[in-house]
Write a protein that holds these residues in place. Structure first.
Motif, PDB file in Angstrom:
ATOM      1  N   ARG A  48       0.836  -1.219   0.000  1.00 20.62           N
ATOM      2  CA  ARG A  48       0.000   0.000   0.000  1.00 20.62           C
ATOM      3  C   ARG A  48       0.860   1.253   0.000  1.00 20.62           C
ATOM      4  O   ARG A  48       0.625   2.183  -0.785  1.00 20.62           O
ATOM      5  CB  ARG A  48      -0.917  -0.006   1.230  1.00 20.62           C
ATOM      6  CG  ARG A  48      -1.747   1.263   1.387  1.00 20.62           C
ATOM      7  CD  ARG A  48      -2.833   1.083   2.433  1.00 20.62           C
ATOM      8  NE  ARG A  48      -2.283   0.763   3.743  1.00 20.62           N
ATOM      9  CZ  ARG A  48      -1.947   1.674   4.655  1.00 20.62           C
ATOM     10  NH1 ARG A  48      -2.051   2.965   4.377  1.00 20.62           N
ATOM     11  NH2 ARG A  48      -1.486   1.301   5.826  1.00 20.62           N
ATOM     12  N   LEU A  81      -5.648   8.479  -3.070  1.00 22.67           N
ATOM     13  CA  LEU A  81      -6.564   8.315  -1.942  1.00 22.67           C
ATOM     14  C   LEU A  81      -7.393   7.036  -2.071  1.00 22.67           C
ATOM     15  O   LEU A  81      -7.580   6.304  -1.098  1.00 22.67           O
ATOM     16  CB  LEU A  81      -7.492   9.529  -1.847  1.00 22.67           C
ATOM     17  CG  LEU A  81      -6.853  10.840  -1.364  1.00 22.67           C
ATOM     18  CD1 LEU A  81      -7.833  11.994  -1.491  1.00 22.67           C
ATOM     19  CD2 LEU A  81      -6.387  10.707   0.078  1.00 22.67           C
ATOM     20  N   VAL A  82      -7.882   6.777  -3.288  1.00 21.98           N
ATOM     21  CA  VAL A  82      -8.687   5.573  -3.511  1.00 21.98           C
ATOM     22  C   VAL A  82      -7.843   4.319  -3.299  1.00 21.98           C
ATOM     23  O   VAL A  82      -8.277   3.348  -2.668  1.00 21.98           O
ATOM     24  CB  VAL A  82      -9.290   5.584  -4.938  1.00 21.98           C
ATOM     25  CG1 VAL A  82      -9.920   4.226  -5.264  1.00 21.98           C
ATOM     26  CG2 VAL A  82     -10.328   6.682  -5.062  1.00 21.98           C
ATOM     27  N   ASP A 104      -5.102   4.038  -1.502  1.00 16.59           N
ATOM     28  CA  ASP A 104      -4.766   3.925  -0.082  1.00 16.59           C
ATOM     29  C   ASP A 104      -5.943   3.381   0.719  1.00 16.59           C
ATOM     30  O   ASP A 104      -5.784   2.483   1.555  1.00 16.59           O
ATOM     31  CB  ASP A 104      -4.354   5.299   0.452  1.00 16.59           C
ATOM     32  CG  ASP A 104      -3.890   5.236   1.905  1.00 16.59           C
ATOM     33  OD1 ASP A 104      -2.940   4.488   2.188  1.00 16.59           O
ATOM     34  OD2 ASP A 104      -4.489   5.924   2.749  1.00 16.59           O
ATOM     35  N   TYR A 105      -7.141   3.895   0.457  1.00 17.81           N
ATOM     36  CA  TYR A 105      -8.328   3.445   1.181  1.00 17.81           C
ATOM     37  C   TYR A 105      -8.645   1.984   0.853  1.00 17.81           C
ATOM     38  O   TYR A 105      -8.927   1.181   1.742  1.00 17.81           O
ATOM     39  CB  TYR A 105      -9.526   4.322   0.826  1.00 17.81           C
ATOM     40  CG  TYR A 105     -10.804   3.867   1.503  1.00 17.81           C
ATOM     41  CD1 TYR A 105     -11.079   4.208   2.826  1.00 17.81           C
ATOM     42  CD2 TYR A 105     -11.726   3.081   0.804  1.00 17.81           C
ATOM     43  CE1 TYR A 105     -12.243   3.774   3.447  1.00 17.81           C
ATOM     44  CE2 TYR A 105     -12.899   2.648   1.420  1.00 17.81           C
ATOM     45  CZ  TYR A 105     -13.148   2.997   2.733  1.00 17.81           C
ATOM     46  OH  TYR A 105     -14.297   2.558   3.345  1.00 17.81           O
ATOM     47  N   GLY A 106      -8.601   1.642  -0.441  1.00 14.51           N
ATOM     48  CA  GLY A 106      -8.930   0.282  -0.855  1.00 14.51           C
ATOM     49  C   GLY A 106      -7.972  -0.747  -0.278  1.00 14.51           C
ATOM     50  O   GLY A 106      -8.392  -1.788   0.252  1.00 14.51           O
ATOM     51  N   SER A 165      -6.012  -0.304   2.304  1.00 17.83           N
ATOM     52  CA  SER A 165      -6.117  -0.265   3.757  1.00 17.83           C
ATOM     53  C   SER A 165      -7.288  -1.130   4.227  1.00 17.83           C
ATOM     54  O   SER A 165      -7.180  -1.861   5.220  1.00 17.83           O
ATOM     55  CB  SER A 165      -6.305   1.179   4.231  1.00 17.83           C
ATOM     56  OG  SER A 165      -6.462   1.229   5.628  1.00 17.83           O
ATOM     57  N   TRP A 166      -8.403  -1.056   3.503  1.00 14.98           N
ATOM     58  CA  TRP A 166      -9.568  -1.881   3.841  1.00 14.98           C
ATOM     59  C   TRP A 166      -9.230  -3.362   3.706  1.00 14.98           C
ATOM     60  O   TRP A 166      -9.551  -4.164   4.586  1.00 14.98           O
ATOM     61  CB  TRP A 166     -10.723  -1.524   2.907  1.00 14.98           C
ATOM     62  CG  TRP A 166     -11.937  -2.384   3.086  1.00 14.98           C
ATOM     63  CD1 TRP A 166     -12.938  -2.228   4.011  1.00 14.98           C
ATOM     64  CD2 TRP A 166     -12.275  -3.554   2.330  1.00 14.98           C
ATOM     65  NE1 TRP A 166     -13.878  -3.223   3.876  1.00 14.98           N
ATOM     66  CE2 TRP A 166     -13.499  -4.053   2.850  1.00 14.98           C
ATOM     67  CE3 TRP A 166     -11.673  -4.211   1.264  1.00 14.98           C
ATOM     68  CZ2 TRP A 166     -14.121  -5.190   2.341  1.00 14.98           C
ATOM     69  CZ3 TRP A 166     -12.282  -5.350   0.755  1.00 14.98           C
ATOM     70  CH2 TRP A 166     -13.493  -5.831   1.284  1.00 14.98           C
ATOM     71  N   LYS A 186      -6.981  -4.512   6.546  1.00 15.74           N
ATOM     72  CA  LYS A 186      -7.711  -4.753   7.791  1.00 15.74           C
ATOM     73  C   LYS A 186      -8.442  -6.093   7.744  1.00 15.74           C
ATOM     74  O   LYS A 186      -8.498  -6.814   8.743  1.00 15.74           O
ATOM     75  CB  LYS A 186      -8.705  -3.621   8.038  1.00 15.74           C
ATOM     76  CG  LYS A 186      -8.043  -2.304   8.405  1.00 15.74           C
ATOM     77  CD  LYS A 186      -9.062  -1.186   8.531  1.00 15.74           C
ATOM     78  CE  LYS A 186      -8.380   0.144   8.831  1.00 15.74           C
ATOM     79  NZ  LYS A 186      -9.345   1.273   8.860  1.00 15.74           N
TER      80      LYS A 186
END
Length: 211
Positions: free
Chosen positions: A144, A193-194, A196-198, A200-201, A204
């Motif tokens: 990431r 941003l997309v 990183d968010y994707g 990161s999800w 998790k």
């Protein structure tokens, strides 16, 4: 109006975004395919740990534009276009992937390894069935970070004719056009941003599954 650039340069934004994504996707794929095995290797061979991490760290410290320039005269991987850009992005992506693979595997509770060995697992079975699954969240975190870094640096690749959203930014700077600069900068930031968010999800989810 400042938001007019999305309509005015829409078709070119889409085309340059496609070029940008291709550069980043190829570089991250190569860096992952090479970086994870290297990260695994340095958990097994202490003699190569420092040299490999040092080399990967050196690539991170070289300014991006300077690295692109250094690659220009090199045969096959140098010159103008997408190839040297992909090589440079790959080199920049190595450190977080290699380091996180190493940290993820070495951070596993030694008792877990001992339990695996006690069950008669070979080193390969221990790696593939225990260590990599448990370290997958940390490894993905490295991927990431590498992806976000590559998305940003890929804008500089336009300086060597590799295309991407940097083309709009450089053109906007040359003619002092704020809308052109935004047409390249805003989509690049949105992609980062997309991504990183994707990731990161997904990271998790892997961590939850690992527990």
């Amino acid at each position: 109006m400042n938001d007019f650039f999305l309509i005015r340069y829409g078709p070119e934004i889409l085309r340059r975004t496609g070029e940008h994504l291709v550069l980043v996707a190829i570089a991250i794929a190569i860096a992952t395919l090479i970086g994870i095995p290297l990260g695994v290797m340095i958990t097994r061979k202490k003699s190569v740990r420092e040299p490999i991490l040092a080399i990967a760290n050196i690539f991170q410290t070289i300014p991006s534009l300077a690295l692109f320039g250094l690659l220009l005269p090199i045969p096959i991987i140098g010159g103008i276009g997408a190839v040297p850009a992909i090589v440079a992005l790959t080199l920049y992506s190595f450190l977080p992937i290699i380091r996180n693979t190493y940290v993820g595997i070495t951070g596993i509770d030694p008792a877990v390894r001992e339990a695996g060995r006690g069950m008669g697992m070979t080193d390969w079975e221990l790696l593939s069935q225990v260590e990599l699954p448990l370290a997958s969240g940390v490894i993905l975190a490295g991927v990431r970070v590498a992806t976000v870094i590559a998305i940003g640096i890929a804008t500089i690749a336009a300086a060597i004719g590799a295309g991407g959203l940097g083309e709009l930014i450089f053109r906007g700077i040359s003619v002092v056009n704020d809308q052109l600069i935004l047409a390249g900068a805003v989509p690049a930031a949105a992609i980062a941003l997309v991504a990183d968010y994707g990731l990161s999800w997904f990271e998790k989810r892997l961590n939850v599954h690992g527990k």
